[in-house]
Design an enzyme around this catalytic site. Structure first.
Site, PDB file in Angstrom:
ATOM      1  N   HIS A 199       4.019   3.206   3.787  1.00 48.82           N
ATOM      2  CA  HIS A 199       4.344   1.831   4.170  1.00 48.82           C
ATOM      3  C   HIS A 199       4.609   0.909   2.980  1.00 48.82           C
ATOM      4  CE1 HIS A 199       0.520  -0.514   3.479  1.00 48.82           C
ATOM      5  NE2 HIS A 199       0.046   0.718   3.397  1.00 48.82           N
ATOM      6  N   CYS A 323      -6.455  -4.873   0.925  1.00 48.77           N
ATOM      7  CA  CYS A 323      -7.683  -4.143   1.251  1.00 48.77           C
ATOM      8  C   CYS A 323      -8.945  -4.885   0.812  1.00 48.77           C
ATOM      9  CB  CYS A 323      -7.648  -2.758   0.612  1.00 48.77           C
ATOM     10  SG  CYS A 323      -6.412  -1.679   1.352  1.00 48.77           S
TER      11      CYS A 323
END
Length: 374
Positions: A199, A323
């Site tokens: 991605h 993240c």
């Protein structure tokens, strides 16, 4: 909305989406099934393995498909440590690795390993002499990323690989941000394992790959697992992998053109900041840096506020790695490069990609001027 967060994720490109649809319709079999429909899917899967290996100068036997970069990092390091014959419980990494690596190394410390966390200079680069001095007879593995996800600084992984090979230390590198942006060659850099994510290169989410040099011994982290030669559990996502490969091949074909265009856009942005005398300091190495990532300190304004103000004006930026979002701690990269916590919290990241235009850059400069002048 103007999207300036390509380092977090990219929109899937049309060719990759079409490949996913076609494979879903025509190669829907489970590649582990022994009937012809399963064999058809298995043959396509192995073709993808061969073609992806070519892009990194590796062997197809070393390619294992995963759900993405984080899983690849964790399983590669775990499998290598479980399989190595070398005695020792010492590991090396950097203070600015992706959270999936840093969190794993914290777990490994709890399991009895000792870890050296290499520092970085003000540009975010490690010191090769410090790396050499950190290696002991107990050192088993080092994980040093190819480029930082927050400021784009590129590490000298060929030199790193040579040093680690000389001392018989396993070398894992996270190439999630660099794969498809700059060349990655496992033999030239003496890489034993690496991670890739789909991605980040305009492929589908939930797909990635890990490479482990076939000459290196590894043992599956999960016992009694049959998929991907025991590397991970779960039915293999053949349509996602086909789509991932299409995106990978296309971005490699376009690599030089993309880098030139993104470098021009980057220069336009940096020149605009200077010309407008904005209170913004660009972070990262001045030359050894990915052209698509611009990390910056907006003086006097917390990054979270800058991000929200940009969002109100239809511009999507970030305050660092996706993240790590939701954690109140300042950017670990900024702290490692010598910033105090208050300054580190003023960090923002703009990352550009294939849909970014000169008009977008002009609008971003206008908005940053408006925000900082308040």
């Amino acid at each position: 909305m103007i999207y300036m967060d390509y380092a977090a994720t990219t929109p899937i490109r049309e060719e990759a989406l079409n490949a996913f649809i076609d494979a879903s319709k025509n190669y829907y079999g489970n590649p582990s099934s022994l009937h012809d429909i399963g064999s058809k899917a298995s043959t396509l899967l192995e073709t993808c393995r061969i073609e992806l290996a070519k892009l990194i100068g590796g062997q197809e036997e070393g390619i294992f498909f995963t759900s993405g970069g984080s899983e690849s990092n964790i399983l590669a390091i775990r499998s290598l440590l479980k399989g190595t014959n070398k005695q020792g419980k010492h590991l090396i990494t950097t203070q600015i690795e992706h959270s999936s690596v840093l969190n794993l190394f914290k777990q490994l410390e709890d399991e009895g390993y000792t870890v050296t966390y290499l520092g970085v200079d003000s540009y975010g680069q490690i010191d090769l002499q410090e790396l050499k001095e950190s290696i002991t007879v107990e050192t088993v593995l080092a994980s040093i990323h190819h480029a930082n996800s927050e400021i784009g600084t590129i590490q000298p992984i060929e030199e790193v690989g040579s040093i680690l090979k000389e001392h018989n230390v396993l070398f894992h590198t996270d190439t999630v941000q660099t794969f498809g942006k700059i060349p990655v060659h496992v033999l030239d850099s003496h890489i034993d394992s690496l991670s890739i994510s789909s991605h980040k290169i305009y492929g589908p989410k939930g797909v990635g790959a890990c490479y482990i040099n076939p000459t290196i011994k590894w043992t599956p982290y999960f016992d009694y697992t049959s998929h991907e030669k025991g590397f991970r559990p779960g039915t293999v996502n053949v349509p996602g992998i086909v789509s991932f490969l299409y995106a990978a091949q296309l971005i490699h074909q376009e690599m030089d053109v993309n880098d030139k265009r993104l470098s021009q856009l980057r220069t336009t942005l940096l020149n605009g900041i200077e010309e407008k005398a904005l209170p913004i300091h660009i972070e990262g190495h001045p030359t050894n840096v990915l052209s698509n990532i611009i990390g910056a300190i907006v003086k006097g304004i917390e990054g979270q506020l800058t991000m929200l103000e940009c969002n109100r004006r239809n511009i999507a930026i970030s305050t660092g790695s996706a993240c790590s979002v939701g954690k109140q701690a300042p950017s670990k990269t900024m702290i490692a490069t010598g910033k105090d916590p208050q300054t580190a919290k003023q960090f923002i990241r703009l990352s550009i990609g294939r849909h970014t235009t000169e008009t977008d850059i002009a609008k971003v400069l206008e908005v940053l001027d408006e925000i900082t002048s308040k």
